[in-house]
Design an enzyme around this catalytic site. Structure first.
Site, mmCIF file in Angstrom:
data_model
loop_
_atom_site.group_PDB
_atom_site.id
_atom_site.type_symbol
_atom_site.label_atom_id
_atom_site.label_comp_id
_atom_site.label_asym_id
_atom_site.label_seq_id
_atom_site.Cartn_x
_atom_site.Cartn_y
_atom_site.Cartn_z
ATOM 1 N N ARG A 99 -13.475 15.728 8.420
ATOM 2 C CA ARG A 99 -14.257 16.037 7.208
ATOM 3 C C ARG A 99 -15.716 16.275 7.569
ATOM 4 N NH1 ARG A 99 -12.367 10.905 3.846
ATOM 5 N NH2 ARG A 99 -10.334 10.900 4.842
ATOM 6 N N GLY B 287 -11.274 1.848 13.107
ATOM 7 C CA GLY B 287 -10.896 2.386 14.428
ATOM 8 C C GLY B 287 -12.053 2.729 15.345
ATOM 9 N N ASN C 17 0.885 -1.180 0.000
ATOM 10 C CA ASN C 17 0.000 0.000 0.000
ATOM 11 C C ASN C 17 0.916 1.222 0.000
ATOM 12 O OD1 ASN C 17 -1.765 2.070 0.486
ATOM 13 N ND2 ASN C 17 -2.691 1.165 2.321
ATOM 14 N N GLU D 105 -8.243 -5.290 5.155
ATOM 15 C CA GLU D 105 -8.196 -4.977 3.731
ATOM 16 C C GLU D 105 -7.046 -5.701 3.027
ATOM 17 O OE1 GLU D 105 -9.449 -0.463 3.359
ATOM 18 O OE2 GLU D 105 -8.687 -0.931 5.352
ATOM 19 N N ASN E 176 -13.831 0.193 18.181
ATOM 20 C CA ASN E 176 -13.359 0.501 19.542
ATOM 21 C C ASN E 176 -14.207 1.489 20.331
ATOM 22 O OD1 ASN E 176 -10.921 -1.124 19.350
ATOM 23 N ND2 ASN E 176 -10.285 0.351 17.796
ATOM 24 N N ARG F 180 -2.683 -2.059 -3.384
ATOM 25 C CA ARG F 180 -3.900 -1.293 -3.141
ATOM 26 C C ARG F 180 -3.882 -0.082 -4.089
ATOM 27 N NH1 ARG F 180 -5.176 3.370 1.088
ATOM 28 N NH2 ARG F 180 -7.395 3.455 0.747
ATOM 29 N N HIS G 57 -13.447 2.793 0.509
ATOM 30 C CA HIS G 57 -13.395 1.732 1.529
ATOM 31 C C HIS G 57 -14.018 0.435 1.013
ATOM 32 C CE1 HIS G 57 -13.666 5.267 4.577
ATOM 33 N NE2 HIS G 57 -12.394 4.928 4.419
ATOM 34 N N ARG H 47 -11.447 8.958 20.862
ATOM 35 C CA ARG H 47 -11.031 8.736 22.257
ATOM 36 C C ARG H 47 -10.954 10.064 23.003
ATOM 37 N NH1 ARG H 47 -6.108 5.148 20.143
ATOM 38 N NH2 ARG H 47 -6.238 6.885 18.690
ATOM 39 N N GLY I 199 -13.675 4.994 10.574
ATOM 40 C CA GLY I 199 -12.306 5.306 10.973
ATOM 41 C C GLY I 199 -12.189 6.811 10.996
ATOM 42 N N ASN I 200 -10.973 7.321 10.786
ATOM 43 C CA ASN I 200 -10.847 8.780 10.695
ATOM 44 C C ASN I 200 -11.626 9.281 9.476
ATOM 45 O OD1 ASN I 200 -9.951 11.248 11.618
ATOM 46 N ND2 ASN I 200 -8.193 11.232 10.222
ATOM 47 N N GLY I 201 -11.572 8.487 8.409
ATOM 48 C CA GLY I 201 -12.525 8.650 7.307
ATOM 49 C C GLY I 201 -13.624 7.633 7.555
ATOM 50 N N LYS J 39 3.390 0.680 3.067
ATOM 51 C CA LYS J 39 3.000 -0.322 4.069
ATOM 52 C C LYS J 39 2.998 -1.674 3.373
ATOM 53 C CE LYS J 39 -0.183 2.877 6.107
ATOM 54 N NZ LYS J 39 -1.602 3.166 6.137
ATOM 55 N N HIS K 77 -18.025 1.460 8.075
ATOM 56 C CA HIS K 77 -16.569 1.591 8.228
ATOM 57 C C HIS K 77 -16.329 2.953 8.876
ATOM 58 C CE1 HIS K 77 -12.280 1.096 6.840
ATOM 59 N NE2 HIS K 77 -12.338 2.395 7.077
#
Lengths: 300, 395
Positions: free
Chosen positions: B241, B330, B7, B383, B334, B91, B180, B284, B210-212, B14, B208
């Site tokens: 966003r 995320g 990725n 993914e 969580n 990816r 995603h 968090r 996450g931060n996005g 990654k 999904h």
């Protein structure tokens, strides 16, 4: 050669703008200045970034990252570390040539030099240095971070690869590069000089005041910043200097309007003295027409 | 069969190396700050010691070469030589309308990925750089592209079109693409497995978060709608966003604040969402601020939950029902308090969750009670596994 570290000679508005813009595109920047006020450069760049932050254009962490990439020094020996040099000092031939000559001795031989000069010829400036073939003219237009175009010129001996380096640099800075023929004043300064000069005559003749001229030109031509504010932000001393140099080359059609001479004599230089054609706040913001009438009365 | 999953971002790489016989990760790692003198490479052989080192890595080819050096390292490696890698899975963020599934990379594939750079300027060029770098180092190893948008290629025109002049779609391909996709595909398939039913007969809403964040309606195993649109800005409220906003408000804000395109873009993408309301973008931190009675943090949380709820309601309507809701990524995995709040507001669907199960983390878990009419799952997304599976299938 992979260009990562650049030198910007001159910490005036143009130099600071190039430094800010380059750092925001990932370059490490060493800003050099031997003139007064150079020490203040980083603070002014931070102020500029704060204005962007206030307009949501960048984030707090982006601001820190950009500032972290810029260092300021008086020590020209640091030039040995850079991959590209951008000269952004005031258009005085001998001062500029002397500085380029010094940099020529200190920089690695393969480093391309970019001069931002608008009224001096690249071929003339190149005569004083060894790397005649590596000097390219690239005129950025202030405010550099937001003006998306730059004028590129090559001198008689400029090498094609050096031109390509300059072109790629400006492109990465987000500028559309327009290559034109070498000629003092290029396109932007020459046309702006005429426009500012004509507006100054209109004001001097009492046809309109500065705000009226600015409003008509700005709104009619869809400009985000009118010519008088542009001149004020450049500094009327600099604009006068342009006109005098252009007059030397092209004759009386560039003869500065007496009003501009008078303003410069009175140290009414634009943003840097808070008053030029128009008036400005401590934070360099343009004072609106109503507010300015008050200030104008006080000044007069 | 060993599959190397890559990725590549503009300044990061990654990777994960899979043994596909057992679908097991052999090693994973990342390179940060590619392009700089002080790049950091972190390598974790599974069951072995984590290795981290800083070094100059000026471009992606060197970064990937360093990853392969570590994978074949006598001490930290998990394979003896690069020859043991059978295929590389990449990816790729945007496949536009050209790719409805993963594909073997050819010259033509690369040309198309390149031509889609305008739709994903931050991602596709970097993904392509990674592909070219991997090809250079492993010229004889097949490479596969797995697209984030591909899973959503089944969305029908009445759902993917915007109600603007049709010529804009024809000229510029402005439409909903969704993102995603790999994650939505994985968790919806996994939910079907956990339910013991074929996905072809299920209606699943996949969240999904996450931060996005995006949400997808998956009917009979196919995405029929998703909240992200032409760009990842549309849909749910996210970390920074805005998600959905009246376009008319954008014009008004630009005029009132004298903003240019870059500024409004940055405002909506980087200064909005949870951050815009509460001043922090991490859920968090939001939860901590709520426990400190921060009014704006509570408001941000309510807005975040409410917007997910609206989309769930919309997708129940779009599919004429729902069998399962899945939370992943995320925040989805969580934040039990979010799932509790959301499900409490979906009681009209007959949803009930088991609060004890809702607290379990880090594994696939059904958090709904046995008598809940709609199953609710928390499924950690994977993914890379989808990329590895698709790659293995194609080569």
């Amino acid at each position: 050669m992979d260009i990562r570290k650049i030198a910007v000679l001159g910490a005036g508005r143009l130099g600071r703008g190039i430094a800010e813009c380059a750092a925001s595109k990932g370059y490490d920047v060493i800003l050099f200045s031997q003139g007064a006020g150079g020490q203040d450069a980083l603070r002014r760049i931070e102020k500029s970034l704060d204005r962007k932050l206030a307009k949501w254009a960048i984030t707090e962490s982006e601001k820190r990252l950009i500032l972290g990439r810029i260092s300021y020094t008086l020590d020209l020996k640091e030039l040995s570390k850079v991959d590209l040099l951008v000269e952004a000092t005031i258009d005085h031939f001998y001062t500029k040539q002397e500085l380029l000559r010094t940099a020529d001795h200190l920089c690695r031989p393969e480093v391309v030099f970019i001069s931002t000069s608008s009224t001096l010829r690249i071929s003339d400036l190149a005569r004083g240095i060894n790397r005649t073939d590596l000097l390219v003219g690239l005129h950025f237009i202030p405010p550099v971070p937001s003006v998306p175009v730059a004028e590129l010129v090559r001198g008689t001996h400029t090498d094609e690869q050096a031109v390509e380096v300059a072109r790629q640099f400006a492109t990465r800075l987000g500028k559309q590069v327009v290559e034109i023929q070498e000629s003092p004043g290029l396109v932007n300064p020459r046309t702006l000089a005429v426009l500012v000069n004509e507006a100054a005559y209109l004001i001097d003749e009492g046809v309109c005041d500065a705000y009226q001229a600015e409003t008509i030109i700005k709104r009619a031509w869809g400009m985000t910043q009118g010519p008088l504010e542009m001149a004020d932000r450049l500094g009327l001393d600099l604009v006068l200097n342009w006109m005098e140099q252009l007059q030397e080359v092209f004759g009386p059609r560039y003869a500065p309007c007496p009003l501009i001479r008078r303003y410069v004599r009175e140290r009414r230089l634009g943003v840097k003295t808070r008053l030029g054609f128009l008036a400005y706040t401590e934070d360099d913001a343009l004072i609106t027409e109503g507010e300015s009438t008050q200030q104008g009365k006080q000044e007069d | 069969m060993n599959i190397f999953v890559l990725n590549c971002g503009s300044s990061s790489v990654k990777y994960k190396l899979y043994d596909m016989k057992k679908e097991k990760v052999l090693a994973e790692g990342r390179v940060e700050r590619v392009g700089q003198d002080n790049a950091v490479i972190t390598h974790q052989p599974i069951g072995g010691e984590k290795v981290s080192k800083a070094m100059p890595i000026l471009e992606h080819t060197t970064a990937i070469r360093e990853c392969l050096n570590l994978l074949t390292h006598p001490e930290h490696g998990v394979i003896k030589s690069v020859e043991e890698i059978d295929a590389v899975g990449h990816r790729v963020v945007h496949g536009g309308e050209s790719f409805s599934d993963s594909v073997l990379i050819t010259e033509r594939t690369k040309e198309i990925i390149d031509s889609l750079a305008g739709l994903a300027p931050l991602h596709n060029p970097a993904n392509l750089t990674g592909i070219r770098a991997a090809e250079k180092i492993m010229p004889n190893v097949p490479q596969v592209a797995v697209f984030d948008t591909a899973f959503h290629s089944t969305i029908p025109p009445h759902a993917f079109l915007y109600a603007i002049p049709y010529s804009v779609y024809q000229r510029h391909k402005v439409r909903r693409y969704g993102f995603h996709g790999t994650s939505h595909k994985y968790v919806s398939q996994r939910a079907a497995e956990l339910m013991g039913r074929p996905i072809e007969e299920l209606k699943i809403i996949s969240c999904h978060l996450g931060n996005g964040a995006s949400i997808a309606a998956v009917q009979n195993g196919k995405s029929i709608d998703t909240s992200m649109g032409f760009t990842p800005l549309e849909g749910l409220m996210m970390g920074t966003r805005s998600g959905d906003i009246d376009p008319g408000a954008i014009f008004y804000i630009m005029k009132q604040e004298e903003l240019g395109l870059h500024e409004i873009d940055s405002m909506l993408n980087k200064h909005s969402g949870l951050f815009g309301i509460a001043g922090v973008s991490d859920m968090r931190d939001i939860e901590k601020a709520i426990s400190d009675d921060d009014r704006l943090a509570s408001l941000a949380f309510q807005m975040y939950e409410y917007r997910i709820r609206k989309y769930v309601g919309a997708y129940v309507a779009a599919m004429n029902g729902v069998d399962a809701i899945v939370f992943t990524a995320g925040i989805g995995e969580n934040t039990p308090s979010l799932r509790t709040a959301l499900c409490a507001n979906l009681s009209y669907l007959g949803i009930a969750i088991d609060e004890e199960k809702n607290k379990i983390r880090g594994e696939d878990v059904e958090i709904s009670t046995p008598d809940s009419k709609v199953k609710v799952f928390v499924i950690p997304t994977d993914e890379e596994l989808v990329i590895a599976r698709d790659t293995a299938k194609i080569v």
